[in-house]
Design a protein around this motif. Sequence first.
Motif, short mmCIF file in Angstrom:
data_model
loop_
_atom_site.label_atom_id
_atom_site.label_comp_id
_atom_site.label_asym_id
_atom_site.label_seq_id
_atom_site.Cartn_x
_atom_site.Cartn_y
_atom_site.Cartn_z
N SER A 103 70.00 33.11 75.55
CA SER A 103 70.25 32.62 74.14
C SER A 103 71.58 31.68 73.94
O SER A 103 71.82 30.92 72.95
CB SER A 103 70.39 33.74 73.11
N LYS A 104 72.47 31.99 74.98
CA LYS A 104 73.69 31.25 74.99
C LYS A 104 74.25 31.08 76.39
O LYS A 104 73.86 32.22 77.01
CB LYS A 104 74.60 31.49 73.85
N GLY B 60 81.63 32.29 77.82
CA GLY B 60 80.77 31.11 77.31
C GLY B 60 81.51 29.92 77.67
O GLY B 60 81.02 28.94 77.27
N ASP C 241 84.27 36.80 74.70
CA ASP C 241 83.34 36.07 74.44
C ASP C 241 83.65 34.51 74.75
O ASP C 241 82.70 33.89 75.16
CB ASP C 241 82.70 36.14 72.77
N ASP D 264 71.99 22.56 80.61
CA ASP D 264 73.01 23.41 79.20
C ASP D 264 73.24 24.88 79.61
O ASP D 264 73.70 25.56 78.81
CB ASP D 264 72.03 23.31 77.88
N ASN E 239 76.29 32.05 79.78
CA ASN E 239 77.10 33.25 80.05
C ASN E 239 77.67 32.93 81.36
O ASN E 239 76.86 33.10 82.37
CB ASN E 239 76.07 34.52 79.90
N LEU F 193 71.29 27.53 80.17
CA LEU F 193 70.54 28.48 79.50
C LEU F 193 69.34 28.94 80.22
O LEU F 193 68.51 30.00 79.65
CB LEU F 193 69.94 28.00 78.07
N ASP G 49 72.24 38.64 76.53
CA ASP G 49 71.86 37.36 76.39
C ASP G 49 70.50 36.82 76.69
O ASP G 49 70.21 35.73 76.39
CB ASP G 49 72.96 36.60 76.85
#
Length: 528
Positions: free
Chosen positions: A154-155, A464, A460, A91, A157, A93, A137
């Motif tokens: 958190s997301k 992402g 952004d 994922d 990057n 992350l 992040d």
Amino acid sequence: MGISSIARHLALAGLLIAGTAFATVAEAQSGKTITGGFDVGPGGLPKNFNPLVSTAGFTWLSTYFEPLVIWNAELTELKGSLAKDWKVSDDQLTYTFNLAKETWHDGKPFTSKDVKFTFDLARNKASGSLFAARLGDIQSVETPDDRTVVIKLSKPNGSFLAVITQVLILPEHALAGIAPDQLANSKWWSTTPVGTGPFKFKQYVTDQYVELSADDDYRGGKPKVDTLINRYFENPAAAVAALRAGEIQFTYVEPDDAATFKNDSNYTLIEGGSYVVNYIGLNQKVDLFKDLKVRQAILYAIDRNAIVESLYGGAAKVANCGYVTPHLVPEGLEPYAYDPEKAKALLAEAGWGKINGDKPITLLTYYGSPQAANVMAAIQSMLAQVGVNIVPRVVDTPTYNGIVYKQGTPDWNAFPMIYAGLQNGPNPAGLNPGLNKSQLPPAGFNTMRIEFDDLSAAFDAALGQTDSAKVNASWQDVCKAMNKDLPWATLWVANRYGVASKKLKDFVWTPAPAGGPYAAHPELWDIQ
């Protein structure tokens, strides 16, 4: 506008800058010594010792500090440095880094606690760190054992690994006792810094040079030379004079100087793209540049092609967004070709006479080379022809950073316009800190306080983007937004040059953005 017209502009401005004299420094060293002007060039300066607040100079800093991961010398892929290897969760992350076995220059063991300490410090605005927003992040930094670091975001990057190439790892045991808000101005950086790199700090002679000595126990092997010295020069001309006199073996050079070394068998000329876009920043906290028509007029008034041909000798590419790499630049961009009459018309429509008229506007910069002075003189004359009166102000980099990154309420009139550069590669995400509204100082590099919703949304989305097939299209969307909204007057991406004496062996230098870091392997450098 042709080359002769550029000369007329420079003559009108009264500026064709010559070099100045230089001072020599005694170098009575035992064993092998390599001396260079490693920090000569844009952003290079004395007092550039704290990697958390540095915007350049990583070529030198990375000889005694090291990051977790680093670009290869070709800037095409990332490789391990203090991290032997790493893996990323599906994922995207969770990043797990397996650390190399190393000791600090004072003999203390390097562990995962040092990595956590560094990242916590880099994320702390109180430290003055310029990475705070760029690392925003990060959700947590965990240390399950001494050789493992787990960083959770958190997301997703897409720029995370590229960003942390410039996060040079610092020793917890040496710095934990200094309050973060006292760290930026601490004397530790220039007196007793401790790193893990192939060379260790020996001394700094104020405004003259830094001397490093070989770390015989370096994990990459004992360096081939005993001493590495970085000399500071008042200007590039002084560095070139020292190179020709045999006092140093390497320096950055300006394009005009580069040409004089091209066929000289005593030197190796190193040329490559800078990955840095030069631009005129237009401060959105002043009323002067809030109207898009004014921003458009400034670009139409500058003959960028003529400046590139005349002052860069053709060794630059005009940029109509933040980068010039072909696969990132979409078709259909507005070229903002030189058109002073259109510039005058746009200024008239915007009511420039009432907004400012012929009042002088400061153009702040840290570029102090003769070439930069001539570029600014040409721009000054071109803008004057359409009714925009700019006055260049050149300061050193610490002064510049103190003005544009000032916490609280800066004096906006001190920098309504800037002439600057920001890295645009090898990962285009390097532009995000300078343009995204989430990256306002003191946490980020958005010194022009640009808060354009469409542009920030484009950044952004690109950062992402986890589908590799769609990444380039996402960055093309960023380019389109820049070209349409003109947060900056983007100018060009220039080549950068270094010259090395043929006495050097296995020497690696890359014209990287901000000076790197990249895998130069200074432990392998040698000299005849």
